[in-house]
Enzyme design. Structure first.
Site, short mmCIF file in Angstrom:
data_model
loop_
_atom_site.label_atom_id
_atom_site.label_comp_id
_atom_site.label_asym_id
_atom_site.label_seq_id
_atom_site.Cartn_x
_atom_site.Cartn_y
_atom_site.Cartn_z
N ARG A 34 0.80 -1.22 0.00
CA ARG A 34 0.00 0.00 0.00
C ARG A 34 0.84 1.27 0.00
O ARG A 34 0.60 2.19 -0.80
CB ARG A 34 -0.92 0.06 1.24
N THR A 35 1.78 1.35 0.92
CA THR A 35 2.48 2.63 1.11
C THR A 35 3.31 2.98 -0.13
O THR A 35 3.23 4.10 -0.64
CB THR A 35 3.37 2.54 2.37
N LYS A 69 26.58 -3.28 0.92
CA LYS A 69 28.05 -3.14 0.97
C LYS A 69 28.50 -2.39 2.21
O LYS A 69 29.68 -2.15 2.40
CB LYS A 69 28.54 -2.40 -0.29
N ARG A 120 11.24 3.67 4.01
CA ARG A 120 10.77 2.67 4.98
C ARG A 120 12.00 1.87 5.38
O ARG A 120 12.76 1.40 4.53
CB ARG A 120 9.72 1.74 4.38
N HIS A 129 4.64 5.33 11.80
CA HIS A 129 4.21 5.29 10.40
C HIS A 129 3.23 6.47 10.24
O HIS A 129 2.01 6.29 10.15
CB HIS A 129 3.52 3.95 10.13
N1 CP Z 1 -0.39 -0.17 5.87
C1 CP Z 1 0.81 -0.39 5.31
O1 CP Z 1 1.83 0.23 5.65
O2 CP Z 1 0.80 -1.34 4.32
P1 CP Z 1 2.07 -1.79 3.50
O3 CP Z 1 3.02 -2.47 4.46
O4 CP Z 1 1.54 -2.73 2.44
O5 CP Z 1 2.71 -0.57 2.92
#
Ligand code: CP
Length: 320
Positions: free
Chosen positions: A60-61, A90, A111, A139
């Site tokens: 999603r993100t 590395k 991420r 998040h």
């Molecule tokens: N909700 C969320 O962060 O989903 P993903 O891990 O698929 O990005």
């Protein structure tokens, strides 16, 4: 790294937002959500490039950030498995990576497995850094789309009861949403988790400091009839020892047809997704029952992330 200016320079933690910023972002998101119906590509960020560095898996993100940037007329450079295929393998540090990558684009979405990684990058980056999940940390863009969903589904951001259910120690989404909801009046939170995966003290201290009402409960059946939002979360198997996972799994914090009927008609089930087996509802119920809000929630990721990118990248000369 909290800041309260009128304009964000980076976005790594929910605490950075205030009500004015939230209202600004949601007004933009409303506009984009309306516009998305006509499938028209905008040219608001023509010539801008978004760089996505994902050291952990995502559906999603990553895809909604990519779609958001493309919808706004911008370009995307993306690595979906930076842990294995970037020069991190590395031994390159995050600080070196960001000083190189900032030359290739106008903002960085990251991420990472480590809590605090996005803050480390934001501290040295010349371009805005957006935290798309940092280990067990936060998040914040998920929190923003969660709040947007609550506003849409309940018609308000004040005066409601929410239960966070599942892995509240490792689940960064519940942490980020708790920080955000702490800014609104009349929000009562209940944390429902296995004993070994309770909400951590930093969030509880924040809530106490901001006089937000919260309690902890172990009996999900007792909580379900009382709340307006049930925010389910996945057991973060990848972030805990096997023994902890087995213990948590045995606690059975799940929604199924048997306890679903305890929910109020006007209530909503939310989940940041992906879900595994903590929600066990038939697809027909998920498709038809208005109380199931998690796919609408995921869809809101697109207009909300478009709003954030526009806010961060349009007229960067206006930054304070
Ligand atoms: N909700 C969320 O962060 O989903 P993903 O891990 O698929 O990005």
């Amino acid at each position: 790294m909290a800041q309260n200016s009128a304009r964000l320079k980076y976005f790594t933690a929910s605490q950075q937002l205030n009500k004015k910023l939230i209202a600004d972002l949601f007004a933009r998101a409303d506009r984009f959500k309306d516009g998305l119906k006509s499938k028209r590509r905008l040219n608001i960020l023509n010539g801008k490039t978004l760089i996505l560095l994902f050291y952990e898996p995502s559906t999603r993100t990553r895809l909604s950030f990519e779609a958001a940037m493309v919808n706004l007329g911008g370009n995307v450079l993306s690595t979906e498995n930076a842990k294995d295929f970037s020069s991190a393998v590395k031994g390159e540090t995050l600080e070196d990576t960001v000083r190189v990558v900032q030359e290739y684009g106008d903002a960085i979405v990251v991420r990472h497995t480590e809590e605090g990684a996005a803050d480390r990058m934001a501290a040295i980056s010349r371009v805005p850094v957006i935290n798309a999940g940092d280990g067990r940390g936060q998040h914040p863009t998920q929190a923003l789309l969660d709040l947007y969903t609550i506003k849409e589904e309940l018609g308000r951001m004040n005066d409601f009861k929410i239960a966070f259910v599942g892995d509240l120690t490792n689940g960064r989404t519940a942490r980020s949403v708790s920080y955000l909801l702490g800014k609104f009046d009349g929000v009562e939170m209940t944390f429902v988790s296995p004993h070994n995966l309770r909400m951590r003290d930093d969030i509880k201290e924040y809530l106490n400091k901001h006089k937000v009402s919260f309690s902890e409960e172990h009996d999900l059946r007792k909580v379900l009839p009382k709340v307006d939002i049930v925010y389910m979360t996945r057991l973060q198997k990848e972030r805990m020892a096997e023994a902890d996972f087995a213990l948590a799994k045995a606690s059975q914090f799940i929604i199924n047809m048997e306890n679903f009927k305890l929910l109020k008609q006007g209530s909503r089930i939310m989940h940041p997704l992906p879900k595994v087996d903590e929600i066990q509802l038939p697809i027909e119920i998920e498709q038809k029952d208005q109380r199931v809000a998690y796919f609408r929630q995921a869809a809101n990721g697109l207009p909300v992330r478009m709003a954030l990118l526009e806010h961060l990248l349009q007229d960067p000369g206006d930054y304070q």
